[in-house]
Design a protein around this motif. Structure first.
Motif, PDB file in Angstrom:
ATOM      1  N   GLU A  43       0.749  -1.015   0.018  1.00 10.85           N
ATOM      2  CA  GLU A  43       0.024  -0.041   0.006  1.00 10.85           C
ATOM      3  C   GLU A  43       0.845   1.190   0.072  1.00 10.85           C
ATOM      4  O   GLU A  43       1.868   1.485   0.693  1.00 10.85           O
ATOM      5  N   HIS A  44       0.544   2.325  -0.766  1.00  4.44           N
ATOM      6  CA  HIS A  44       1.245   3.485  -0.956  1.00  4.44           C
ATOM      7  C   HIS A  44       2.758   3.290  -1.181  1.00  4.44           C
ATOM      8  O   HIS A  44       3.563   4.062  -1.052  1.00  4.44           O
ATOM      9  N   GLU A  49       3.715  -2.507   4.007  1.00  5.26           N
ATOM     10  CA  GLU A  49       2.406  -2.126   4.490  1.00  5.26           C
ATOM     11  C   GLU A  49       1.438  -2.956   3.775  1.00  5.26           C
ATOM     12  O   GLU A  49       1.067  -2.662   2.392  1.00  5.26           O
ATOM     13  N   LEU A  50       0.783  -3.702   4.585  1.00  8.09           N
ATOM     14  CA  LEU A  50      -0.307  -4.664   3.704  1.00  8.09           C
ATOM     15  C   LEU A  50      -1.714  -4.206   4.276  1.00  8.09           C
ATOM     16  O   LEU A  50      -1.731  -4.213   5.479  1.00  8.09           O
ATOM     17  N   SER A  51      -2.598  -3.980   3.545  1.00  9.57           N
ATOM     18  CA  SER A  51      -4.067  -3.599   4.279  1.00  9.57           C
ATOM     19  C   SER A  51      -4.525  -5.071   4.767  1.00  9.57           C
ATOM     20  O   SER A  51      -4.176  -6.203   4.263  1.00  9.57           O
ATOM     21  N   GLN A  54      -5.702  -7.096   1.518  1.00  4.71           N
ATOM     22  CA  GLN A  54      -4.731  -7.742   0.993  1.00  4.71           C
ATOM     23  C   GLN A  54      -4.114  -8.749   1.716  1.00  4.71           C
ATOM     24  O   GLN A  54      -4.040  -9.876   1.026  1.00  4.71           O
ATOM     25  N   PRO A 114      -2.481  -3.046  -4.467  1.00  6.65           N
ATOM     26  CA  PRO A 114      -2.727  -2.352  -3.001  1.00  6.65           C
ATOM     27  C   PRO A 114      -4.392  -2.023  -3.140  1.00  6.65           C
ATOM     28  O   PRO A 114      -4.598  -1.205  -3.998  1.00  6.65           O
ATOM     29  N   HIS A 115      -4.831  -2.500  -2.269  1.00  6.02           N
ATOM     30  CA  HIS A 115      -6.435  -2.485  -2.485  1.00  6.02           C
ATOM     31  C   HIS A 115      -6.858  -1.141  -1.993  1.00  6.02           C
ATOM     32  O   HIS A 115      -8.032  -0.359  -2.391  1.00  6.02           O
ATOM     33  N   VAL A 116      -6.341  -0.355  -0.921  1.00  6.31           N
ATOM     34  CA  VAL A 116      -6.654   1.038  -0.617  1.00  6.31           C
ATOM     35  C   VAL A 116      -6.411   2.084  -1.957  1.00  6.31           C
ATOM     36  O   VAL A 116      -7.218   2.684  -2.096  1.00  6.31           O
ATOM     37  N   GLU A 117      -5.311   1.810  -2.564  1.00  5.28           N
ATOM     38  CA  GLU A 117      -5.216   2.793  -3.729  1.00  5.28           C
ATOM     39  C   GLU A 117      -6.307   2.601  -4.747  1.00  5.28           C
ATOM     40  O   GLU A 117      -6.532   3.321  -5.510  1.00  5.28           O
ATOM     41  N   TYR A 118      -6.419   1.221  -4.807  1.00  7.46           N
ATOM     42  CA  TYR A 118      -7.750   0.915  -6.129  1.00  7.46           C
ATOM     43  C   TYR A 118      -9.020   1.101  -5.491  1.00  7.46           C
ATOM     44  O   TYR A 118      -9.889   0.698  -6.125  1.00  7.46           O
ATOM     45  N   ASP A 119      -9.393   1.506  -4.153  1.00  6.87           N
ATOM     46  CA  ASP A 119     -10.513   1.631  -3.576  1.00  6.87           C
ATOM     47  C   ASP A 119     -11.194   0.091  -3.695  1.00  6.87           C
ATOM     48  O   ASP A 119     -12.429   0.215  -3.909  1.00  6.87           O
TER      49      ASP A 119
END
Length: 159
Positions: A43-44, A49-51, A54, A114-119
């Motif tokens: 992530e980022h 950093e894994l959500s 992820q 990256p799940h956060v970045e791809y929403d």
């Protein structure tokens, strides 16, 4: 000058190393009788950093059912048939059994974005592969919550 980090140890998944510019888990997913590397983008861009989504996607990739290729074959066969109809190619045989489609596929890796970045709000990963029927564009199979829900040429499926 700092040397770029080449490996990261994750408490849950163990060693994650840079291989061919991909962060790759030491553990592999197992699809049928084939071992497939799992690649992640943190992530980022923050190493390590894994959500939580992820992590869930990685767990799902590591625990795919033994019959995942049987379950997923009809979806991939659909892509094969669409391509076969489109090009009207006699060299592409009609496949009597969906599972035969895998004989024409070479797995490359599983990609966890990256799940956060791809929403993304569902644990998602893609199986990236080469396929005999479209060597130029390859094949990707998207899994959501551990279940394949789409198969198409690489870059054609959204997240």
């Amino acid at each position: 000058m700092m040397k770029p980090q080449k490996s990261y140890y994750d408490a849950e998944f163990g060693q994650i190393i840079i291989e061919d510019n991909h962060w790759t888990l030491a553990q592999c997913a197992v699809l049928g009788d084939r071992r497939v590397p799992i690649c992640v983008n943190f992530e980022h861009g923050q190493i390590g950093e894994l959500s939580s989504l992820q992590r869930e996607a990685i767990r799902q990739a590591l625990t795919l059912p033994p019959d995942v290729l049987h379950i997923t074959a009809p979806l991939v066969l659909q892509n094969y048939d669409v391509y076969r109809d489109m090009i009207g190619d006699e060299s592409m045989p009609l496949l009597a059994n969906p599972i035969q489609v895998w004989d024409q596929v070479t797995f490359s890796y599983i990609y966890v974005p990256p799940h956060v970045e791809y929403d993304l709000d569902i644990a998602t990963f893609k199986l990236i592969a080469e396929c005999d029927w479209n060597p130029e564009h390859g094949l990707e199979v998207r899994f959501r919550n551990g279940v394949a829900d789409d198969a198409d040429q690489i870059g054609e499926i959204g997240w």
